[in-house]
Design a protein around this motif. Structure first.
Motif, mmCIF file in Angstrom:
data_model
loop_
_atom_site.group_PDB
_atom_site.id
_atom_site.type_symbol
_atom_site.label_atom_id
_atom_site.label_comp_id
_atom_site.label_asym_id
_atom_site.label_seq_id
_atom_site.Cartn_x
_atom_site.Cartn_y
_atom_site.Cartn_z
ATOM 1 N N ARG A 63 0.831 -1.209 0.000
ATOM 2 C CA ARG A 63 0.000 0.000 0.000
ATOM 3 C C ARG A 63 0.867 1.261 0.000
ATOM 4 O O ARG A 63 0.610 2.215 -0.725
ATOM 5 C CB ARG A 63 -0.936 -0.016 1.204
ATOM 6 C CG ARG A 63 -2.016 1.040 1.083
ATOM 7 C CD ARG A 63 -2.998 0.993 2.242
ATOM 8 N NE ARG A 63 -3.747 2.245 2.316
ATOM 9 C CZ ARG A 63 -4.833 2.488 1.596
ATOM 10 N NH1 ARG A 63 -5.309 1.599 0.775
ATOM 11 N NH2 ARG A 63 -5.450 3.660 1.706
ATOM 12 N N PHE A 164 -3.988 14.860 -0.887
ATOM 13 C CA PHE A 164 -3.632 13.446 -0.685
ATOM 14 C C PHE A 164 -2.189 13.321 -0.175
ATOM 15 O O PHE A 164 -1.905 12.554 0.742
ATOM 16 C CB PHE A 164 -3.866 12.631 -1.972
ATOM 17 C CG PHE A 164 -2.879 11.523 -2.225
ATOM 18 C CD1 PHE A 164 -2.759 10.449 -1.339
ATOM 19 C CD2 PHE A 164 -2.050 11.547 -3.339
ATOM 20 C CE1 PHE A 164 -1.833 9.429 -1.562
ATOM 21 C CE2 PHE A 164 -1.127 10.539 -3.569
ATOM 22 C CZ PHE A 164 -1.010 9.476 -2.673
ATOM 23 N N SER B 78 -7.899 3.797 -3.243
ATOM 24 C CA SER B 78 -8.027 4.623 -2.038
ATOM 25 C C SER B 78 -6.659 5.085 -1.526
ATOM 26 O O SER B 78 -6.561 6.103 -0.862
ATOM 27 C CB SER B 78 -8.764 3.864 -0.949
ATOM 28 O OG SER B 78 -8.030 2.718 -0.613
ATOM 29 N N TYR B 79 -5.598 4.330 -1.894
ATOM 30 C CA TYR B 79 -4.262 4.743 -1.451
ATOM 31 C C TYR B 79 -3.865 6.097 -2.036
ATOM 32 O O TYR B 79 -2.965 6.741 -1.543
ATOM 33 C CB TYR B 79 -3.222 3.674 -1.849
ATOM 34 C CG TYR B 79 -3.101 3.497 -3.346
ATOM 35 C CD1 TYR B 79 -2.276 4.326 -4.092
ATOM 36 C CD2 TYR B 79 -3.855 2.532 -4.018
ATOM 37 C CE1 TYR B 79 -2.197 4.203 -5.470
ATOM 38 C CE2 TYR B 79 -3.782 2.397 -5.387
ATOM 39 C CZ TYR B 79 -2.958 3.242 -6.109
ATOM 40 O OH TYR B 79 -2.890 3.128 -7.468
ATOM 41 N N ARG B 80 -4.535 6.518 -3.121
ATOM 42 C CA ARG B 80 -4.185 7.825 -3.685
ATOM 43 C C ARG B 80 -5.280 8.865 -3.453
ATOM 44 O O ARG B 80 -5.329 9.884 -4.112
ATOM 45 C CB ARG B 80 -3.801 7.736 -5.168
ATOM 46 C CG ARG B 80 -4.906 7.425 -6.138
ATOM 47 C CD ARG B 80 -4.446 7.748 -7.561
ATOM 48 N NE ARG B 80 -3.627 6.695 -8.143
ATOM 49 C CZ ARG B 80 -2.703 6.907 -9.086
ATOM 50 N NH1 ARG B 80 -2.474 8.120 -9.533
ATOM 51 N NH2 ARG B 80 -2.029 5.901 -9.583
ATOM 52 N N VAL B 82 -7.674 11.095 -0.468
ATOM 53 C CA VAL B 82 -7.743 11.551 0.919
ATOM 54 C C VAL B 82 -8.593 10.581 1.739
ATOM 55 O O VAL B 82 -8.287 10.272 2.891
ATOM 56 C CB VAL B 82 -8.330 12.982 0.976
ATOM 57 C CG1 VAL B 82 -8.586 13.406 2.412
ATOM 58 C CG2 VAL B 82 -7.356 13.965 0.310
ATOM 59 N N GLY B 84 -8.690 7.590 1.738
ATOM 60 C CA GLY B 84 -7.965 6.396 2.161
ATOM 61 C C GLY B 84 -7.215 6.596 3.471
ATOM 62 O O GLY B 84 -6.561 5.676 3.960
ATOM 63 N N TYR B 85 -7.267 7.799 4.013
ATOM 64 C CA TYR B 85 -6.462 8.110 5.200
ATOM 65 C C TYR B 85 -7.293 8.687 6.346
ATOM 66 O O TYR B 85 -6.817 9.491 7.129
ATOM 67 C CB TYR B 85 -5.325 9.077 4.808
ATOM 68 C CG TYR B 85 -4.410 8.471 3.775
ATOM 69 C CD1 TYR B 85 -3.317 7.685 4.150
ATOM 70 C CD2 TYR B 85 -4.679 8.610 2.413
ATOM 71 C CE1 TYR B 85 -2.506 7.086 3.207
ATOM 72 C CE2 TYR B 85 -3.870 8.004 1.451
ATOM 73 C CZ TYR B 85 -2.790 7.245 1.870
ATOM 74 O OH TYR B 85 -1.989 6.647 0.929
ATOM 75 N N GLU B 87 -8.138 7.482 9.009
ATOM 76 C CA GLU B 87 -7.678 7.145 10.361
ATOM 77 C C GLU B 87 -6.756 8.220 10.947
ATOM 78 O O GLU B 87 -6.515 8.227 12.161
ATOM 79 C CB GLU B 87 -6.968 5.781 10.373
ATOM 80 C CG GLU B 87 -5.690 5.781 9.567
ATOM 81 C CD GLU B 87 -4.830 4.531 9.814
ATOM 82 O OE1 GLU B 87 -5.223 3.702 10.643
ATOM 83 O OE2 GLU B 87 -3.774 4.414 9.172
ATOM 84 N N ASN B 88 -6.259 9.132 10.104
ATOM 85 C CA ASN B 88 -5.337 10.159 10.623
ATOM 86 C C ASN B 88 -5.941 10.947 11.791
ATOM 87 O O ASN B 88 -5.243 11.245 12.754
ATOM 88 C CB ASN B 88 -4.926 11.135 9.512
ATOM 89 C CG ASN B 88 -3.891 10.532 8.579
ATOM 90 O OD1 ASN B 88 -3.476 9.394 8.763
ATOM 91 N ND2 ASN B 88 -3.486 11.278 7.568
ATOM 92 N N LEU B 91 -5.663 8.941 14.883
ATOM 93 C CA LEU B 91 -4.268 8.807 15.300
ATOM 94 C C LEU B 91 -3.747 10.103 15.915
ATOM 95 O O LEU B 91 -3.052 10.085 16.930
ATOM 96 C CB LEU B 91 -3.388 8.385 14.114
ATOM 97 C CG LEU B 91 -3.757 7.057 13.437
ATOM 98 C CD1 LEU B 91 -2.781 6.728 12.319
ATOM 99 C CD2 LEU B 91 -3.788 5.910 14.454
ATOM 100 N N TRP B 92 -4.112 11.235 15.316
ATOM 101 C CA TRP B 92 -3.662 12.516 15.893
ATOM 102 C C TRP B 92 -4.219 12.695 17.292
ATOM 103 O O TRP B 92 -3.551 13.211 18.179
ATOM 104 C CB TRP B 92 -4.102 13.695 15.012
ATOM 105 C CG TRP B 92 -3.151 14.010 13.897
ATOM 106 C CD1 TRP B 92 -3.421 13.983 12.559
ATOM 107 C CD2 TRP B 92 -1.775 14.430 14.016
ATOM 108 N NE1 TRP B 92 -2.298 14.345 11.841
ATOM 109 C CE2 TRP B 92 -1.283 14.621 12.702
ATOM 110 C CE3 TRP B 92 -0.911 14.646 15.099
ATOM 111 C CZ2 TRP B 92 0.028 15.032 12.437
ATOM 112 C CZ3 TRP B 92 0.400 15.054 14.843
ATOM 113 C CH2 TRP B 92 0.849 15.230 13.531
ATOM 114 N N GLU B 99 -6.381 16.541 13.310
ATOM 115 C CA GLU B 99 -5.925 16.474 11.922
ATOM 116 C C GLU B 99 -6.000 17.867 11.285
ATOM 117 O O GLU B 99 -6.761 18.723 11.752
ATOM 118 C CB GLU B 99 -6.825 15.508 11.156
ATOM 119 C CG GLU B 99 -8.257 16.027 11.056
ATOM 120 C CD GLU B 99 -9.234 14.919 10.689
ATOM 121 O OE1 GLU B 99 -10.153 14.684 11.499
ATOM 122 O OE2 GLU B 99 -9.074 14.324 9.614
ATOM 123 N N THR B 101 -6.654 19.763 7.425
ATOM 124 C CA THR B 101 -7.073 19.508 6.051
ATOM 125 C C THR B 101 -6.470 20.580 5.160
ATOM 126 O O THR B 101 -6.064 21.643 5.628
ATOM 127 C CB THR B 101 -8.602 19.585 5.907
ATOM 128 O OG1 THR B 101 -8.998 20.924 6.252
ATOM 129 C CG2 THR B 101 -9.296 18.601 6.821
#
Ligand SMILES: [Fe+2]
Ligand SMILES: [Fe+2]
Lengths: 307, 127
Positions: A63, A164, B78-80, B82, B84-85, B87-88, B91-92, B99, B101
């Motif tokens: 990934r 992104f 989704s890896y490319r 927003v 896809g992330y 969980e940030n 985590l923050w 987070e 934006t």
């Protein structure tokens, strides 16, 4: 109308918020500044690919590898979009893509200091995504209000893609920060290595005559120091929250002066890296760029002649 | 005169509303010449709206993909994105931060003057 009058009217227009299109009349000084700025921006996007692409084969999982490749693809794309804008601006001087790219390998156009540095570890690769892209986003966001409309429109698109990059960089950093002691040490080491390069990225404190001209023409609307302050305000608290130490014991927010106090980078050392391509990775990456340029000549030829 | 005896062609019409906007497709019309197409486009599409620029493009000059799968997405991307992330944010919060934006950064950078309040708010995270 004589050129003096034309220039005065032009300045009045841009200062009252008018936007300029590629086909509009513009003073030579305005055109030169735009070419210089956007050419440097374009080649920095291209050279910015190198530190990250070096980590594509070594990314810790599939990934991450896909995400890094996607990012590399985006940055190359930004370079292409920006070069197109420079091509229009440089057309009156008979300069096209070929010449603009030659300037890069011949050392005639500079690229951002951070892309002369080495991406030594996976933490470096993550930190580039988090803080270097972060700094670049602050810079690019400030240019959204530029008086040159084609640049503003492309920046809107670039910024959308950068969101992104921002999330990806943060995600890599957060997972290293939650890792083992060894991983956290690697992250701290990475911050130590990049910190002063990051401060330098925004440019000198003093407003040089060229910078003054850019403000005058509303190519830029913010000074280097304003942007550096914004970067510090947004990122320092987050760096601290991860339990990292910024390698500057004097760094603090001065509430009287309403600004962040920081130890300045060694300006001359970093300036030399940029102006003479004397960073740890400058020559190696330019050499790679030269190879790519030679080997891909047939592609560019096919694209321009349609054979 | 000769042009007017030719059959009218279809023109696709694009308008740009502001310097910061891209050209937007708004519709099409029939016209015998480029010039008339432009006149008609103005009358048909911009009677009220303040616009900056109109393009009329003969439909025959538009080249587009014919295969259905030209825009197909074979795999999860989704890896490319927003999205896809997401969980940030969580985590923050584990690090007692929130987070950021891109929109927030853009708004913050575009502020005319850095407000005292904002800097304090950012600073207070540390203490
Ligand atoms: Fe970029
Ligand atoms: Fe980026």
């Amino acid at each position: 109308m004589d050129s003096q009058r034309l220039e005065e009217e032009f300045v009045k227009r841009v200062q009252s918020g008018a936007k300029i299109e590629a086909s509009d009349w513009m003073p030579d000084g305005y055109r030169h500044l735009l070419i210089k700025l956007i050419h440097m921006h374009a080649v920095s996007e291209i050279m910015g690919v190198y530190p990250e692409k070096e980590w594509v084969p070594k990314a810790p999982n599939l990934r991450r590898k896909l995400a890094l490749m996607a990012k590399v693809q985006d940055e190359m794309g930004h370079g292409q979009l920006l070069l197109r804008i420079v091509e229009d601006l440089a057309a009156p001087y008979g300069k096209g893509r070929e010449e603009l790219l030659d300037d890069l390998v011949e050392g005639k156009v500079k690229f951002h200091n951070v892309f002369h540095m080495e991406a030594r570890t996976w933490a470096d690769a993550g930190l580039i995504g988090w803080l270097i892209d972060g700094a670049a986003i602050i810079n690019q966001a400030s240019l959204l209000s530029t008086s040159y409309a084609p640049y503003a429109r492309i920046l809107k698109r670039i910024c959308a893609e950068e969101s992104f990059h921002m999330q990806h960089g943060e995600n890599v950093i957060l997972s290293i920060a939650m890792g083992t002691d060894e991983q956290r040490k690697m992250l701290q080491d990475s911050l130590d290595y990049w910190w002063y390069s990051l401060l330098f990225f925004f440019g000198p404190l003093e407003i040089t005559p060229a910078a003054q001209k850019m403000l005058h023409y509303r190519i830029r609307t913010k000074t280097n120091e304003e942007l550096r302050q914004k970067f510090l305000a947004k990122y320092v608290p987050r760096i601290w929250s991860l339990g990292l130490t910024i390698p500057d014991p004097t760094l603090h927010y001065d509430s009287k002066l309403e600004r962040w106090h920081y130890a300045e980078p060694e300006w001359e050392v970093f300036q030399k890296i940029v102006s003479e391509n004397k960073g740890p990775k400058s020559q190696e990456r330019i050499a790679l760029r030269r190879i790519a340029q030679d080997q891909h000549k047939w592609v560019r030829l096919a694209m321009t002649t349609g054979i | 005169m000769e042009k007017q005896t030719e059959p009218s062609g279809v023109y696709e019409v694009f308008v740009q509303r502001d310097h910061l906007d891209p050209m937007m497709h708004v519709g099409s019309l029939l016209a015998p010449t480029n010039e008339l197409a432009l006149q008609l486009a103005r009358e048909n599409f911009t009677r009220r709206e303040q616009i900056l620029q109109i393009w009329v493009v003969p439909r025959t000059h538009i080249y587009s993909a014919e295969e259905d799968d030209f825009h197909a997405r074979e795999m999860d991307r989704s890896y490319r994105e927003v999205s896809g992330y997401t969980e940030n944010g969580r985590l923050w919060r584990m690090f007692k931060e929130k987070e950021i934006t891109l929109e927030e950064i853009v708004r913050y950078v575009e502020q005319k003057k850095q407000s005292k309040h904002d800097l304090h708010r950012e600073e207070s995270h540390e203490s």
